[in-house]
Every structure is written in C-alpha cells, then in structure tokens.
Scaffold this motif. Structure first.
Motif, PDB file in Angstrom:
ATOM      1  N   GLU A 105      44.550  35.088  47.623  1.00 15.54           N
ATOM      2  CA  GLU A 105      44.552  35.727  48.940  1.00 15.54           C
ATOM      3  C   GLU A 105      44.042  37.166  48.846  1.00 15.54           C
ATOM      4  O   GLU A 105      43.310  37.635  49.725  1.00 15.54           O
ATOM      5  N   MET A 106      44.433  37.840  47.766  1.00 24.55           N
ATOM      6  CA  MET A 106      43.992  39.226  47.603  1.00 24.55           C
ATOM      7  C   MET A 106      42.489  39.294  47.350  1.00 24.55           C
ATOM      8  O   MET A 106      41.817  40.210  47.817  1.00 24.55           O
ATOM      9  N   ARG A 107      41.959  38.297  46.604  1.00 22.48           N
ATOM     10  CA  ARG A 107      40.506  38.293  46.380  1.00 22.48           C
ATOM     11  C   ARG A 107      39.777  38.082  47.698  1.00 22.48           C
ATOM     12  O   ARG A 107      38.718  38.683  47.948  1.00 22.48           O
ATOM     13  N   GLY A 108      40.336  37.190  48.538  1.00 17.73           N
ATOM     14  CA  GLY A 108      39.725  36.983  49.856  1.00 17.73           C
ATOM     15  C   GLY A 108      39.790  38.251  50.702  1.00 17.73           C
ATOM     16  O   GLY A 108      38.827  38.603  51.402  1.00 17.73           O
ATOM     17  N   ALA A 109      40.936  38.948  50.663  1.00 14.49           N
ATOM     18  CA  ALA A 109      41.062  40.192  51.411  1.00 14.49           C
ATOM     19  C   ALA A 109      40.094  41.247  50.884  1.00 14.49           C
ATOM     20  O   ALA A 109      39.529  42.038  51.649  1.00 14.49           O
ATOM     21  N   LEU A 110      39.872  41.239  49.533  1.00 18.71           N
ATOM     22  CA  LEU A 110      38.934  42.188  48.950  1.00 18.71           C
ATOM     23  C   LEU A 110      37.515  41.916  49.443  1.00 18.71           C
ATOM     24  O   LEU A 110      36.762  42.847  49.768  1.00 18.71           O
ATOM     25  N   ALA A 111      37.149  40.628  49.488  1.00 16.39           N
ATOM     26  CA  ALA A 111      35.814  40.287  49.983  1.00 16.39           C
ATOM     27  C   ALA A 111      35.651  40.710  51.444  1.00 16.39           C
ATOM     28  O   ALA A 111      34.594  41.234  51.852  1.00 16.39           O
ATOM     29  N   ALA A 112      36.701  40.472  52.249  1.00 20.93           N
ATOM     30  CA  ALA A 112      36.631  40.878  53.657  1.00 20.93           C
ATOM     31  C   ALA A 112      36.512  42.393  53.784  1.00 20.93           C
ATOM     32  O   ALA A 112      35.766  42.913  54.626  1.00 20.93           O
ATOM     33  N   ALA A 113      37.250  43.139  52.939  1.00 16.77           N
ATOM     34  CA  ALA A 113      37.180  44.602  52.972  1.00 16.77           C
ATOM     35  C   ALA A 113      35.803  45.092  52.576  1.00 16.77           C
ATOM     36  O   ALA A 113      35.274  46.052  53.149  1.00 16.77           O
ATOM     37  N   GLN A 114      35.195  44.424  51.576  1.00 11.96           N
ATOM     38  CA  GLN A 114      33.849  44.815  51.161  1.00 11.96           C
ATOM     39  C   GLN A 114      32.833  44.543  52.269  1.00 11.96           C
ATOM     40  O   GLN A 114      31.919  45.345  52.497  1.00 11.96           O
ATOM     41  N   ALA A 163      35.585  55.033  55.693  1.00 14.20           N
ATOM     42  CA  ALA A 163      36.572  55.544  54.738  1.00 14.20           C
ATOM     43  C   ALA A 163      37.769  54.611  54.635  1.00 14.20           C
ATOM     44  O   ALA A 163      38.314  54.380  53.542  1.00 14.20           O
ATOM     45  N   GLN A 164      38.197  54.063  55.755  1.00 12.10           N
ATOM     46  CA  GLN A 164      39.332  53.140  55.739  1.00 12.10           C
ATOM     47  C   GLN A 164      39.000  51.878  54.942  1.00 12.10           C
ATOM     48  O   GLN A 164      39.824  51.380  54.159  1.00 12.10           O
ATOM     49  N   ALA A 165      37.796  51.352  55.144  1.00 12.43           N
ATOM     50  CA  ALA A 165      37.404  50.155  54.402  1.00 12.43           C
ATOM     51  C   ALA A 165      37.330  50.434  52.907  1.00 12.43           C
ATOM     52  O   ALA A 165      37.766  49.616  52.084  1.00 12.43           O
ATOM     53  N   ARG A 171      42.525  49.955  47.041  1.00 19.11           N
ATOM     54  CA  ARG A 171      43.901  49.478  46.904  1.00 19.11           C
ATOM     55  C   ARG A 171      43.950  48.059  46.344  1.00 19.11           C
ATOM     56  O   ARG A 171      44.744  47.752  45.432  1.00 19.11           O
ATOM     57  N   LEU A 172      43.109  47.201  46.887  1.00 22.25           N
ATOM     58  CA  LEU A 172      43.119  45.805  46.418  1.00 22.25           C
ATOM     59  C   LEU A 172      42.630  45.707  44.982  1.00 22.25           C
ATOM     60  O   LEU A 172      43.155  44.912  44.187  1.00 22.25           O
ATOM     61  N   ASN A 173      41.628  46.495  44.615  1.00 22.91           N
ATOM     62  CA  ASN A 173      41.165  46.492  43.228  1.00 22.91           C
ATOM     63  C   ASN A 173      42.258  46.934  42.278  1.00 22.91           C
ATOM     64  O   ASN A 173      42.420  46.372  41.179  1.00 22.91           O
ATOM     65  N   ALA A 174      43.026  47.955  42.689  1.00 25.24           N
ATOM     66  CA  ALA A 174      44.107  48.441  41.835  1.00 25.24           C
ATOM     67  C   ALA A 174      45.188  47.378  41.661  1.00 25.24           C
ATOM     68  O   ALA A 174      45.720  47.190  40.560  1.00 25.24           O
ATOM     69  N   MET A 175      45.526  46.678  42.723  1.00 22.16           N
ATOM     70  CA  MET A 175      46.564  45.647  42.624  1.00 22.16           C
ATOM     71  C   MET A 175      46.086  44.463  41.789  1.00 22.16           C
ATOM     72  O   MET A 175      46.873  43.880  41.023  1.00 22.16           O
TER      73      MET A 175
END
Length: 386
Positions: A105-114, A163-165, A171-175
């Motif tokens: 789920e976090m990888r998916g959220a990371l892709a969406a953030a990117q 900046a927010q993105a 954050r997701l990369n760190a987690m």
C-alpha cells in the motif's frame, strides 16, 4: 407749599425708596457659579487605543522530533541557551514492522505521490508562464490588477502543491527504508535551534509523548515587539511609520514605538459581549533606546497602545466638556463676555478624548464654560467658581 410738603414727607419717601431698592435687590437674579476654561494652543493627538501583548521578535517552539520516551527537561524559564544547546533526550519507542500488505500500500501511495509531484511541477511551470504574460500585459495597461494578483496566487498555490507532494514522497521513502522506525531504541537529542533564553517550558516531566508535542519556547526577551489586534475597519486607517504610545505597561511614563507593519489577514474573534468581530494584527516596534533604559518587558506582557492617526504641536483647541449641540444641530459653546454667557457657534476639526480642534468661531484665550447645565442660557449672568 410744595417745598413744605416735601420736607414733611421726606423721611417717608426715603424709607419707601430704601424698601423698594431692597426688594429689587432681593429679586435680582444672582450670577450662576460656573467652571471655566480657556481656548488654548498646544499639542493635540488623535489616535486609536486598544490593548495588546508583547512578544519576542523571533521565538521558537521546540517540539518532539519523534514519538518516544522523553527525559525530564532540567532547563528553567530565564535560562540562557546557545545555538545547539542540548535541551533533552528522547528514546524512540519500538514500533511493529510493516507487513507485506502495508508495504504494498505504501508503494502504491509513493507512486501516487510521485505522479502528483509531476503534475504539480507541470502546473507550476504553466502558472509561471501565465504570470510572466500577465505581468507584461499589466505593464502596458491592458490587464486589471485583480487578474494579475490571481495569476500570482495560482503560482503560490502550485508551488505549495509541489512542495507538499515532495514532502509526501520523502516521508514514504523514509518509512519504506526503515519500516521498524526506531526499533533499536536509539537516543535522539533535542537541541536549541537558536540562541536566547528559555521563555517557557511546556512539557517538563518525563514520559512517553507523541511526535510534534511542544516542549519549550525559546526567544530573546531583549528584542521585543508589540502585537495589537485592531478591528479591521480601524486597521485600514493605520499606516507603517505612525507614532505609537505604549502605556499601562507597569511604568509611569509611556514608551514610544512606531507601526512596523499591518498583517493582511484578518481573523474572526468573539468579543466579551458575544459579537463576532474581524480583527487584524498590527505589529509595533520600539524606537531605539525607548525600551532599554531600565525597562524589562518579556514575552506575553499586556499593554495599551495608542496609534497616532493625526497630531499637531500647535493646535487651537478647547475642552470637549464645553461643547453642546445648538438649535440647528451645530456645535456651540458658552463664552463668558462681561459676566454673561453668550452662546457661540464654533467650527471644529479633529476630536479626541480631551480636546476638540477649533477651526473657527472663537479666538484663542477666550473664556468658556465647562459642562454647562440647563440653568445656563444665552445672556445668563455667570461668575467663575473659585
């Protein structure tokens, strides 16, 4: 014969004349005792007075960097700190490792953030190009200022979205890089970001706290400014550079400051009477040396501030207690002339709590009646009260 009759009745006539004179004297109206003042020249100021608070020009609220166990903070308010001074230590609380589903789920959220970061970057580039065109058209006079400000607002909004993105990506990369957090129980030092003094210790006791919990407030109490929240309809009359008198701060003499800036953002406040008000912060700085000669003002001290909207050193003025409305609704005063009150129409300019500026109708040094009662009319005999 006539002379003899006069001689015969002279004492009776004299007595009658004395009686008539005494009766006339008894019935003659006495002069009304009044308080008087002079129309004078002197300094006069018209301003806005409201209460405010002092604050350090730069202060920092140091918060917990992680969720974990906080060691007791030994610093006390008033202690001096240098940049990098150790305030306390925290031990990270172990967290459970991320399971496979959560990581997916976090990888998916990371892709969406990117993807969001890419869209925000493209939108920012486009809004910057639009702003450049809008500025060029505005300089030629073919674009309203409102549209130019709207273009600038879009640039700021797109920059914030970018900046927010990027922050979400970090954050997701760190987690994902450290799914167990501080599972090793590593100690984290909390240090002062700047030099100054400890203004307040917000969380002194040791224990488990969450990330972002405020710990201490740091600042320089020798570098103080004043914040006054004025009604928005009053704040629009204030301009940077206006003179300010700071009173009710604890000393006998007012401190002198000047308006540094007026914040452009109004906030809704509820007054003591339950009325909704729009308030605007006005920032006031002290003049050089005015707050440094034996005066100790800290962060969050209450004061009264009077902002001078208009002032004159040699204004023709009269006390406002002498004013009353005439039959036509204009301002009048009772001038004392030859022992009698004379209703005089005056033309006024500025007014404050003590004086009214005189523009015409009465001259300097004229004697006027203060707080005239209903017994005073035009032509009434008056005498200054001793």
């Amino acid at each position: 014969m006539m002379m003899e009759r006069l001689k015969r009745w002279r004492w009776a006539l004299l007595a009658t004349a004395i009686m008539l004179a005494g009766l006339l004297y008894a019935m003659w109206p006495e002069a009304v005792a009044v308080d008087t003042a002079k129309v004078s020249r002197g300094a006069m100021t018209v301003g806005i007075t409201d209460d405010g608070v002092t604050r350090a020009e730069e202060f920092y609220i140091v918060s917990a960097p992680v969720t974990g166990y906080l060691s007791r903070i030994e610093l006390e308010p008033g202690d001096k700190v240098a940049p990098g001074t150790l305030i306390t230590r925290m031990t990270g609380r172990p967290s459970s490792p991320l399971d496979q589903r959560t990581r997916a789920e976090m990888r998916g959220a990371l892709a969406a953030a990117q993807a969001a970061e890419g869209g925000a970057s493209a939108a920012l580039a486009q809004s910057r190009r639009d702003l450049a065109r809008a500025e060029a058209i505005f300089e030629r006079g073919f674009l309203p200022r409102a549209q130019l400000e709207a273009a600038r607002t879009r640039v700021a909004a797109d920059r914030s979205a970018q900046a927010q993105a990027r922050a979400e990506i970090a954050r997701l990369n760190a987690m994902l890089a450290d799914p167990s957090g501080l599972g090793s129980g590593a100690a984290v030092g909390v240090r002062a970001p700047s030099g100054g003094e400890v203004l307040a210790v917000l969380n002194e006791s040791e224990g488990v706290i969450t990330e972002g919990t405020p710990l201490v407030t740091l600042g320089n109490p020798d570098s103080i400014e004043v914040v006054v929240d004025l009604l928005s309809r009053e704040a629009v009359r204030v301009e940077p550079g206006m003179r300010v008198e700071i009173s009710q701060w604890g000393g006998p003499d007012p401190l002198i400051g000047k308006v540094e800036r007026i914040e452009p953002f109004g906030r809704q406040r509820i007054s003591a009477l339950g009325i909704e008000e729009q308030r605007v912060n006005v920032i006031i700085g002290f003049e050089e040396g005015s707050a440094a000669q034996g005066v100790r003002l800290g962060h969050g001290y209450q004061i009264d501030a009077t902002i001078a909207l208009w002032q004159a050193e040699d204004a023709l003025r009269l006390p406002i207690g002498a004013l009353f409305r005439g039959p036509d609704g204009g301002w009048q005063v009772f001038a004392v002339e030859n022992g009698r009150a004379r209703a005089t129409t005056v033309t006024l300019g500025r007014m404050n709590d003590e004086y009214a500026q005189v523009l015409g109708g009465i001259a300097a040094d004229a004697e006027i009646i203060l707080n005239p009662g209903n017994t005073i009319e035009d032509g009434t005999r008056v005498a200054p009260r001793e």
